[in-house]
Design an enzyme around this catalytic site. Structure first.
Site, mmCIF file in Angstrom:
data_model
loop_
_atom_site.group_PDB
_atom_site.id
_atom_site.type_symbol
_atom_site.label_atom_id
_atom_site.label_comp_id
_atom_site.label_asym_id
_atom_site.label_seq_id
_atom_site.Cartn_x
_atom_site.Cartn_y
_atom_site.Cartn_z
ATOM 1 N N LYS A 1 12.433 2.105 1.889
ATOM 2 C CA LYS A 1 11.234 2.945 1.978
ATOM 3 C C LYS A 1 10.563 2.663 3.318
ATOM 4 O O LYS A 1 9.864 1.658 3.477
ATOM 5 C CB LYS A 1 10.236 2.666 0.859
ATOM 6 C CG LYS A 1 9.066 3.670 0.869
ATOM 7 C CD LYS A 1 7.798 3.158 0.211
ATOM 8 C CE LYS A 1 6.896 2.426 1.165
ATOM 9 N NZ LYS A 1 6.301 3.261 2.242
ATOM 10 N N GLY B 1 8.046 7.670 0.866
ATOM 11 C CA GLY B 1 6.971 7.625 -0.114
ATOM 12 C C GLY B 1 5.903 6.638 0.281
ATOM 13 O O GLY B 1 5.987 5.985 1.328
ATOM 14 N N ASP B 2 4.885 6.538 -0.554
ATOM 15 C CA ASP B 2 3.800 5.599 -0.276
ATOM 16 C C ASP B 2 3.990 4.307 -1.067
ATOM 17 O O ASP B 2 4.835 4.223 -1.961
ATOM 18 C CB ASP B 2 2.428 6.226 -0.550
ATOM 19 C CG ASP B 2 2.245 6.686 -1.990
ATOM 20 O OD1 ASP B 2 2.953 6.178 -2.891
ATOM 21 O OD2 ASP B 2 1.391 7.549 -2.229
ATOM 22 N N VAL C 1 6.266 4.689 -4.539
ATOM 23 C CA VAL C 1 7.647 4.281 -4.303
ATOM 24 C C VAL C 1 7.749 2.769 -4.106
ATOM 25 O O VAL C 1 8.654 2.117 -4.638
ATOM 26 C CB VAL C 1 8.234 5.040 -3.087
ATOM 27 C CG1 VAL C 1 9.597 4.488 -2.695
ATOM 28 C CG2 VAL C 1 8.349 6.527 -3.422
ATOM 29 N N CYS D 1 2.246 -7.797 14.909
ATOM 30 C CA CYS D 1 1.759 -8.846 14.013
ATOM 31 C C CYS D 1 1.733 -10.211 14.699
ATOM 32 O O CYS D 1 0.965 -11.087 14.315
ATOM 33 C CB CYS D 1 2.605 -8.907 12.749
ATOM 34 S SG CYS D 1 4.374 -8.989 13.066
ATOM 35 N N GLU E 1 -7.274 -9.755 11.434
ATOM 36 C CA GLU E 1 -6.279 -9.118 12.288
ATOM 37 C C GLU E 1 -6.785 -7.728 12.666
ATOM 38 O O GLU E 1 -6.937 -6.853 11.810
ATOM 39 C CB GLU E 1 -4.948 -9.021 11.546
ATOM 40 C CG GLU E 1 -3.808 -8.542 12.408
ATOM 41 C CD GLU E 1 -2.480 -8.552 11.676
ATOM 42 O OE1 GLU E 1 -1.457 -8.805 12.330
ATOM 43 O OE2 GLU E 1 -2.473 -8.308 10.453
#
Length: 481
Positions: free
Chosen positions: A170, A201-202, A206, A279, A382
């Site tokens: 996904k 999908g989100d 999903v 990140c 962050e």
């Protein structure tokens, strides 16, 4: 307007069980340029069933068969390299030069690394009369982010396929087009049906369906710490393996014997790369208090050389950044910049609002805050934008203590005129990575963090081994008479 409304399941492009399309927005102009479908639990069920069927045969393929398959994937990837770079630029805003030189290039780097490891990896070792055997973990569910999209897809899919696993992916619904092209690459390369499956999908739909699915043996997630926690909780009931690569608030310690101009300037440019959407970005710069004013002046000059450009600008190169990925991210970054001002940090350059002459697009001004203390919001959270926070320290011990005073532990950076001193400071940082004196990434080295930056490792042999189970077979070798 591009339309990619199907999912790749069991070797074919298929319609979703229940149609539900969304627009993909170009962050440079805030306009839709593509449409994809959002999947459901039923689509995940179909993909997992295909992956489970395929695992029975694919897990028994030989090393040589998987090497040959990966080499075909590499050839097909090279053929779509330009299209992948352009898709990434359009959907998440990386300038074309960066999309080619780094974004798309990292996908190829991880594929090459997987082949290199597979050629020499020892799947069996003897310990006395017992054989220690490494076997593929099974069906792997992957949830990948939008900030380095093909990097994160390839650094999971390549070693998983090399290890003999099958995959359900996904990708981020914010930046899905590169993933669709990656599926085209695998199809063109002849990956057997069911070995690789893609469902857009989100996360709540999903992602949740994958994390809870009893037919998925392992979840590998890259994204925010908040979402990583949700994946781990959802996966707990099925006791599946969960590997997480999460957020960061990485410290960049400039020691008092470093070349201040070089170290500070490079730290600013590293922070601004990819519009700060990494990140492992060096978002907290620690400088000696005695050199604080000089460091601030250097940082100001460096940040003001960074040019904000439309990602499609053909002659843009290093030193330019595009927009951030979405309105949601833009608003979050703006709120955190305002919070820094309200909490008393010194705004050195940049600040709220778009850069001059830009009235649309999610563009953020390259921003530097100085005289930040480690309890301020901009030092704790962050930001995920082109915003650097500068903190002063009184001693080496103070710098290390402040650097480690964070919930995160993904990466660290140390600048010093003495490599032995830099190594000693690196040994004290509670992070999964440390870069000394500007050292770049290494595809063969493990990537991952301590603390709330995650519990998994990607890249290189350590990343490969995430996709292997360990089996002990006693009595493999008969005892000598």
């Amino acid at each position: 307007m591009q339309e990619r409304l199907q999912f790749y399941i069991d070797g074919k492009w298929v319609d979703p069980v229940a149609p539900k399309a969304i627009d993909v927005i170009n962050p440079a102009n805030e306009e839709p340029f593509a449409r994809v479908s959002l999947g459901s639990r039923a689509d995940v069920d179909k993909a997992v069933a295909a992956a489970r069927r395929a695992f029975e045969s694919y897990s028994r393929t030989t090393r040589e068969e998987r090497i040959a398959l990966l080499e075909k994937i590499i050839a097909a990837y090279k053929g779509k390299f330009q299209a992948i770079a352009e898709a990434i630029s359009q959907e998440m805003g990386a300038p074309l030069w960066l999309a080619k030189a780094a974004q798309a290039a990292t996908g190829l780097g991880h594929l090459n690394e997987a082949v290199k490891i597979l050629k020499s990896y020892k799947f069996e070792e003897m310990h006395g009369t017992t054989a220690i055997v490494k076997e593929p973990v099974g069906v792997c569910g992957f949830i990948t982010p939008w900030n380095w999209p093909i990097n994160q897809i390839a650094c999971k899919v390549a070693p998983a396929l090399a290890a003999g696993c099958t995959v359900v992916l996904k990708p981020s619904e914010v930046a899905p087009m590169n993933a669709m092209l990656f599926a085209d690459v695998l199809h063109e390369a002849g990956v057997p049906p069911g070995v690789f499956n893609l469902v857009n999908g989100d996360g709540p739909t999903v992602g949740e369906a994958m994390s809870t699915h009893p037919g998925i043996d392992m979840m590998s997630f890259t994204g925010s710490t908040r979402a990583g926690i949700a994946v781990a909780k959802a996966a707990a009931d099925t006791v599946k393996r969960v590997a997480q690569e999460l957020g960061g608030k990485s410290a960049n310690i400039v020691l008092d014997d470093a070349d201040l101009t070089k170290a500070v300037s490079a730290g600013v440019m590293s922070m601004m790369l990819n519009s700060g959407q990494s990140c492992n970005a060096p978002s907290r710069m620690f400088v000696p208090r005695a050199k604080n004013d000089a460091a601030i002046a250097i940082a100001k000059a460096a940040a003001e050389k960074v040019k904000v450009v439309d990602p499609a600008t053909p002659d843009a190169g290093p030193g330019t950044i595009g927009p951030v990925v979405s309105e949601v991210q833009f608003n979050k970054i703006q709120a955190l910049i305002q919070k820094g001002i309200e909490e008393g940090a010194t705004l050195v350059t940049g600040g709220p609002g778009r850069p001059e002459n830009m009235n649309r697009g999610y563009y953020v001004r390259p921003t530097v805050f100085a005289n930040v203390t480690n309890d301020m919001t901009i030092a704790r959270e962050e930001i995920f934008g082109p915003v650097l926070t500068m903190l002063a320290y009184d001693s080496e011990d103070d710098a290390v203590a402040q650097a480690n005073d964070t919930a995160y532990g993904l990466s660290g950076y140390v600048q010093s005129g003495n490599i032995d001193r830099a190594r000693k400071v690196a040994a004290r940082l509670r992070t999964g990575n440390v870069h000394l004196n500007g050292a770049g990434p290494d595809f063969g080295a493990p990537f991952g963090g301590y603390k709330q930056s995650g519990n998994g490792r990607e890249w290189g042999e350590h990343g490969f081994e995430e996709f292997l189970e360990v089996k002990a077979v006693m009595g493999w070798a008969p005892k000598a008479a």
